[in-house]
Every structure is written in structure tokens, then in C-alpha cells.
Design a protein around this motif. Structure first.
Motif, PDB file in Angstrom:
ATOM      1  N   ARG A   1       3.475  -0.507 -12.544  1.00 29.59           N
ATOM      2  CA  ARG A   1       4.380  -0.529 -13.552  1.00 29.59           C
ATOM      3  C   ARG A   1       5.738  -1.491 -12.998  1.00 29.59           C
ATOM      4  O   ARG A   1       6.748  -1.937 -13.780  1.00 29.59           O
ATOM      5  CB  ARG A   1       4.851   0.444 -14.359  1.00 29.59           C
ATOM      6  N   TYR A   2       5.564  -1.332 -11.558  1.00 29.05           N
ATOM      7  CA  TYR A   2       6.854  -1.938 -10.859  1.00 29.05           C
ATOM      8  C   TYR A   2       6.469  -3.335 -10.328  1.00 29.05           C
ATOM      9  O   TYR A   2       5.327  -3.544 -10.008  1.00 29.05           O
ATOM     10  CB  TYR A   2       7.268  -1.078  -9.936  1.00 29.05           C
ATOM     11  N   GLN A   3       7.497  -4.076 -10.193  1.00 27.34           N
ATOM     12  CA  GLN A   3       7.304  -5.364  -9.392  1.00 27.34           C
ATOM     13  C   GLN A   3       7.629  -5.281  -8.075  1.00 27.34           C
ATOM     14  O   GLN A   3       8.808  -5.218  -7.677  1.00 27.34           O
ATOM     15  CB  GLN A   3       8.109  -6.335 -10.212  1.00 27.34           C
ATOM     16  N   PHE A   4       6.654  -5.268  -7.087  1.00 28.15           N
ATOM     17  CA  PHE A   4       6.881  -4.946  -5.825  1.00 28.15           C
ATOM     18  C   PHE A   4       6.191  -5.852  -4.878  1.00 28.15           C
ATOM     19  O   PHE A   4       6.175  -5.883  -3.784  1.00 28.15           O
ATOM     20  CB  PHE A   4       6.441  -3.519  -5.483  1.00 28.15           C
ATOM     21  N   ALA A   5       4.999  -6.811  -5.360  1.00 26.90           N
ATOM     22  CA  ALA A   5       4.389  -7.504  -4.552  1.00 26.90           C
ATOM     23  C   ALA A   5       4.516  -9.182  -5.487  1.00 26.90           C
ATOM     24  O   ALA A   5       4.610  -9.214  -6.724  1.00 26.90           O
ATOM     25  CB  ALA A   5       3.139  -6.950  -4.635  1.00 26.90           C
ATOM     26  N   ASN A   6       4.207  -9.984  -4.372  1.00 30.01           N
ATOM     27  CA  ASN A   6       4.024 -11.565  -4.939  1.00 30.01           C
ATOM     28  C   ASN A   6       2.654 -11.763  -5.130  1.00 30.01           C
ATOM     29  O   ASN A   6       2.364 -12.968  -5.203  1.00 30.01           O
ATOM     30  CB  ASN A   6       4.894 -12.482  -3.991  1.00 30.01           C
ATOM     31  N   TYR A   7       1.509 -11.074  -5.166  1.00 31.36           N
ATOM     32  CA  TYR A   7       0.265 -11.271  -5.412  1.00 31.36           C
ATOM     33  C   TYR A   7      -0.028 -10.629  -6.793  1.00 31.36           C
ATOM     34  O   TYR A   7       0.779  -9.878  -7.427  1.00 31.36           O
ATOM     35  CB  TYR A   7      -0.632 -10.418  -4.456  1.00 31.36           C
ATOM     36  N   ASN A   8      -0.834 -11.409  -7.469  1.00 31.13           N
ATOM     37  CA  ASN A   8      -1.343 -11.101  -8.807  1.00 31.13           C
ATOM     38  C   ASN A   8      -2.058  -9.531  -8.770  1.00 31.13           C
ATOM     39  O   ASN A   8      -2.541  -9.069  -7.749  1.00 31.13           O
ATOM     40  CB  ASN A   8      -2.470 -11.971  -9.397  1.00 31.13           C
TER      41      ASN A   8
ATOM     42  N   TYR B   1       0.963  -1.294  -0.005  1.00 32.03           N
ATOM     43  CA  TYR B   1       0.106  -0.133   0.124  1.00 32.03           C
ATOM     44  C   TYR B   1       0.802   1.077   0.119  1.00 32.03           C
ATOM     45  O   TYR B   1       0.594   2.139  -0.763  1.00 32.03           O
ATOM     46  CB  TYR B   1      -0.903  -0.070   1.350  1.00 32.03           C
ATOM     47  N   ASP B   2       1.792   1.311   1.039  1.00 30.45           N
ATOM     48  CA  ASP B   2       2.760   2.597   0.995  1.00 30.45           C
ATOM     49  C   ASP B   2       3.386   2.611  -0.348  1.00 30.45           C
ATOM     50  O   ASP B   2       3.754   3.912  -0.894  1.00 30.45           O
ATOM     51  CB  ASP B   2       3.580   2.227   1.992  1.00 30.45           C
ATOM     52  N   PHE B   3       4.018   1.654  -1.252  1.00 34.34           N
ATOM     53  CA  PHE B   3       4.588   1.812  -2.257  1.00 34.34           C
ATOM     54  C   PHE B   3       3.634   2.222  -3.193  1.00 34.34           C
ATOM     55  O   PHE B   3       4.227   3.199  -4.024  1.00 34.34           O
ATOM     56  CB  PHE B   3       5.186   0.339  -2.628  1.00 34.34           C
ATOM     57  N   ILE B   4       2.544   1.817  -3.432  1.00 32.46           N
ATOM     58  CA  ILE B   4       1.546   2.282  -4.414  1.00 32.46           C
ATOM     59  C   ILE B   4       1.379   3.893  -4.318  1.00 32.46           C
ATOM     60  O   ILE B   4       1.359   4.581  -4.966  1.00 32.46           O
ATOM     61  CB  ILE B   4       0.367   1.330  -4.339  1.00 32.46           C
ATOM     62  N   LYS B   5       1.031   4.176  -2.987  1.00 35.14           N
ATOM     63  CA  LYS B   5       0.879   5.443  -2.759  1.00 35.14           C
ATOM     64  C   LYS B   5       2.061   6.585  -2.986  1.00 35.14           C
ATOM     65  O   LYS B   5       1.725   7.537  -3.592  1.00 35.14           O
ATOM     66  CB  LYS B   5       0.263   5.814  -1.220  1.00 35.14           C
ATOM     67  N   ALA B   6       3.046   5.910  -2.648  1.00 37.06           N
ATOM     68  CA  ALA B   6       4.338   6.805  -2.885  1.00 37.06           C
ATOM     69  C   ALA B   6       4.665   6.917  -4.369  1.00 37.06           C
ATOM     70  O   ALA B   6       5.492   7.817  -4.798  1.00 37.06           O
ATOM     71  CB  ALA B   6       5.657   6.114  -2.108  1.00 37.06           C
TER      72      ALA B   6
ATOM     73  N   VAL C   1       6.193 -10.546 -18.652  1.00 33.10           N
ATOM     74  CA  VAL C   1       6.734 -12.033 -18.058  1.00 33.10           C
ATOM     75  C   VAL C   1       6.424 -11.862 -16.609  1.00 33.10           C
ATOM     76  O   VAL C   1       6.310 -12.996 -16.106  1.00 33.10           O
ATOM     77  CB  VAL C   1       8.183 -11.905 -18.505  1.00 33.10           C
ATOM     78  N   GLN C   2       6.732 -10.812 -16.072  1.00 32.08           N
ATOM     79  CA  GLN C   2       6.589 -10.971 -14.506  1.00 32.08           C
ATOM     80  C   GLN C   2       5.083 -11.262 -14.207  1.00 32.08           C
ATOM     81  O   GLN C   2       4.732 -11.725 -13.246  1.00 32.08           O
ATOM     82  CB  GLN C   2       7.234  -9.597 -13.875  1.00 32.08           C
ATOM     83  N   LEU C   3       4.327 -10.580 -14.656  1.00 33.33           N
ATOM     84  CA  LEU C   3       2.898 -10.965 -14.667  1.00 33.33           C
ATOM     85  C   LEU C   3       2.385 -12.167 -14.830  1.00 33.33           C
ATOM     86  O   LEU C   3       1.725 -12.886 -14.017  1.00 33.33           O
ATOM     87  CB  LEU C   3       1.995 -10.010 -15.445  1.00 33.33           C
ATOM     88  N   LEU C   4       2.980 -12.886 -15.962  1.00 33.35           N
ATOM     89  CA  LEU C   4       2.317 -14.065 -16.107  1.00 33.35           C
ATOM     90  C   LEU C   4       3.099 -15.434 -15.189  1.00 33.35           C
ATOM     91  O   LEU C   4       2.708 -16.477 -15.316  1.00 33.35           O
ATOM     92  CB  LEU C   4       3.042 -14.356 -17.441  1.00 33.35           C
ATOM     93  N   SER C   5       3.973 -14.949 -14.711  1.00 27.43           N
ATOM     94  CA  SER C   5       5.015 -15.876 -13.715  1.00 27.43           C
ATOM     95  C   SER C   5       4.999 -15.834 -12.251  1.00 27.43           C
ATOM     96  O   SER C   5       5.498 -16.481 -11.611  1.00 27.43           O
ATOM     97  CB  SER C   5       6.504 -15.614 -14.040  1.00 27.43           C
TER      98      SER C   5
END
Length: 383
Positions: A57-64, A44-49, A217-221
Motif C-alpha cells: 500500500r506504500y510507495q517505496f520502489a520504482n518498479y511495477n 525487501y527489507d521494507f516489505i518484510k518490516a 495514480v502512483q501505480l499507473l505512473s
């Protein structure tokens, strides 16, 4: 004599269930679990910041990303992050109870039994704890999963596949019900092109993140990465691996466990298909209950929360077969809820082997009922 509920009474009872569901959870909203502090709050903090939706557009979580979309929406609202996260889960708790109501209403179209089923599901200790206390979101995929089973038995296969896809977009654990989907396809209750709808929905929901600049690729994996995160045989789950004290060859046992679980599920699928038994509504419900328990019971690397679908379907099958299956939700809740305590409270309240035995007993009862049900002449779905 069955009493017919009046519309005004229905509204009042439904409103009472909603208010009770919310009221029970209000006292739990302030608790911050370790999962929330280490993962969801940081996401949440990363998204807000990083600009709300543009942060995707960034890879910061392990949830879809569909769950991250919901967190992104929260960053635009004047709501504390902890409350917002838990409110999301509570809303899906209500949707989950609604589809439990709809499924049970197919057996009891008049009277108050379906409302009792909805209230029971919404007040299950694991359902209450999972979202409002722990801050987890298992009610999201479970609500869509139960909805998928409902639309299947209502002869709306394409909508059922959409719901399976929505569930998969949020959590990989909906695959516990995929053997049921395979049976439905093989017995022509779901057209085989419907299988393409499931990943199609997932890809469609990836669209906004791709537009924001996310790496495809990150989204699909994301689920492949999740599957490889932990090599332990069990993570407090009430399953067969509680009976194994293994220090060596854990990787070999894990591989064997995956193959065994897949083979066992396939045997059930082929057995049902080969028997050519009519797929009645009770049989579909029982199959959902069997797979919701069987797959996480034998599959390695399961978390305690992965019996969430079993928690819900144990209640539904008990309402369909109250004379013989009334102990099932008690056994499942006992096993599932007390497996939460080691993580949430740092102590083992009940021996995990006893919890695993309780879950096994529930599996035996539901499987036995499925075998008995195949011998009863009932009207097939859609006939």
C-alpha cells in the motif's frame, strides 16, 4: 539423415541443460551489486518490516508491483534475501531458454538443434551475469516477450497479447517489440482488440496492490516516472550516442532522438505493411531481432542492460539463418557484455565507441537479411 530424439534422451538432455544452467550460476550467488544493495535489498527489507503483502500500500520502489509481489513472497520463505532474489531471475532464465527452444524447434522439429539453442541462450554471458551475478530481473520480461513471439507464430494471437501484457507488467523495455506487434495487427495476424489485452493484463496485475491500499495514480505512473529519472543520452549502452560528445543541448538531442527512433520504427512498420509480404515465421523472427536492436540503439537514455532482448534474439536469428547471421550473436554479446563492466567493476574494459560500432554491425546484418528474406517465397504463418 536427421536423427529423431527419443523421449528418454530428450528428458536427459533437458535435465542436463537445467543442471548446467544452475551450476554455472551457483558460484555467482554471493556477489552483491550496488543496485542490489541500494534498491532491491532495501525494498525487501521494507516489505518484510511492514507486514509482507500489506506493505504494497506504500510507495517505496520504482518498479511495477508484479516484481514486488515476488519479493513479498520471498519475505514469507526461509530463504536469504540475496539468494531468493537471484533464484527468481534464474527460474526465468530457464523459462527464457525454454521459449528459445520452442522457437528454434519450429525450424528444426527433429534432432538436437533446439536444445543447443536453449543451452546457448541460458549460457550467454549477459544472461548469466544479469540475474545470478548482478541480481537484475530482465529475464522475466524477456521470457514473456520471447513467449509472446512464439505464440504469435503459432497462430495464438490472444495468448501472445497476454504474454506481451505480462512482459509489460514487469518491465517497460518490452516496448522495443511493440512495432512488431503493430505490424501483426495491421496485417491481421493479431486482432486489433488484442491490443486492449496488453494494458488489461497490466491493470489486472495491479489489482492485489490496489486491494492492499496502493494509490492507483502512483501505480499507473510508475513507467512515466522511470522515463524521467535520467536525462543522460546514454548510460553505458552500446548505441549511437556513444559517438556524440555533448555537453550542451542534451535535452534537445534527447527529444530529437526519441522522435527519430519512433519515426524510424514507423518507417519499418509501414514498409513491411505496404509491401504486403507474407509474414512467415523466419520474417517474424527477423523483425523481432531488428526491433530488439534498432530501438535501443537509437533511443536515448538507454542502460547497458536494455539490449537484453537483442542478446536473446541475436541467438535465435542466428539459428534460423546460420550461414549469414552466425556473427550476429558474437557482435551483440561483445557489445552488450562489455558494456556491463563500467557499472559492475568500475572500469571500461573496451572502448564504448567500439562496442557501439559492433552493435551497429549486428543491426546492419539482421536488417540486410530481412530485406533478402522478403524475396524468398515461403509459407505464411497460419496458411
Amino acid at each position: 539423415m536427421i536423427r529423431i530424439a527419443r523421449p528418454g534422451q530428450v528428458f536427459l538432455v533437458a535435465a542436463a541443460i537445467v543442471l548446467l544452467t544452475v551450476a554455472v550460476r551457483l558460484v555467482l550467488l554471493d556477489f552483491q551489486s550496488m543496485d542490489y544493495r541500494m534498491f532491491v535489498a532495501q525494498w525487501y527489507d521494507f516489505i518484510k518490516a511492514n507486514g509482507g503483502f500489506s506493505a504494497l500500500r506504500y510507495q517505496f520502489a520504482n518498479y511495477n508491483v508484479p516484481y514486488l509481489y515476488l519479493l513479498a513472497v520471498l519475505t514469507y520463505l526461509p530463504v536469504p534475501a540475496l539468494v531468493g532474489v537471484k533464484v527468481i531471475s534464474i527460474l526465468f532464465d530457464l523459462l527464457l531458454a525454454f521459449y528459445a527452444y520452442k522457437l528454434v524447434a519450429l525450424k528444426y522439429p527433429r534432432g538436437w538443434v533446439p536444445f543447443l539453442a536453449a543451452a546457448t541462450v541460458s549460457l550467454l554471458p549477459t544472461v548469466v551475469t544479469n540475474g545470478a551475478f548482478w541480481g537484475q530481473c530482465d529475464s522475466i520480461y524477456a521470457a514473456f516477450g520471447v513467449g509472446a513471439v512464439y505464440y504469435t507464430v503459432r497462430s495464438r494471437p490472444w495468448l501472445a497479447c497476454v504474454f506481451f501484457g505480462l512482459a509489460l507488467a514487469f518491465k517497460l523495455q518490452i516496448v522495443f517489440l511493440f512495432p512488431l506487434l503493430l505490424i501483426l495487427v495491421l496485417l491481421r495476424k493479431v486482432p486489433w482488440p488484442g491490443l486492449l489485452v496488453v494494458p488489461g493484463v497490466v491493470l489486472l496485475l495491479d489489482g492485489p496492490a490496489l486491494l492492499a491500499g496502493a494509490n492507483p495514480v502512483q501505480l499507473l505512473s510508475v513507467y512515466v516516472d522511470q522515463a524521467g529519472q535520467d536525462t543522460r543520452l546514454t548510460l553505458n549502452a552500446s548505441n549511437i550516442y556513444q559517438f556524440l560528445n555533448v555537453t550542451n543541448s542534451a535535452d534537445l538531442i534527447r527529444t530529437a532522438g526519441v522522435l527519430f527512433t519512433g519515426t524510424l520504427a514507423l518507417i519499418v512498420v509501414l514498409g513491411v505493411v505496404a509491401s504486403r509480404m507474407p509474414l512467415t515465421i523466419p520474417r517474424v523472427i527477423l523483425l523481432a531481432g531488428v526491433f530488439a536492436i534498432l530501438v535501443p540503439f537509437f533511443l536515448p537514455a538507454m542502460h547497458e542492460r536494455y539490449f537484453y532482448l537483442a542478446d536473446v534474439f541475436s541467438v535465435i536469428v542466428a539459428f534460423y539463418f546460420p550461414r549469414r547471421l552466425w556473427p550476429v550473436p558474437l557482435l551483440v554479446q561483445f557489445a552488450s557484455f562489455f558494456s556491463y563492466t563500467p557499472f559492475l567493476f568500475g572500469k571500461v574494459s573496451v572502448d564504448l565507441k567500439l562496442l557501439a560500432f559492433s552493435m551497429l554491425a549486428a543491426l546492419v546484418l539482421v536488417t540486410r537479411e530481412l530485406v533478402l528474406e522478403t524475396r524468398r517465397p515461403l509459407t505464411p504463418i497460419g496458411d
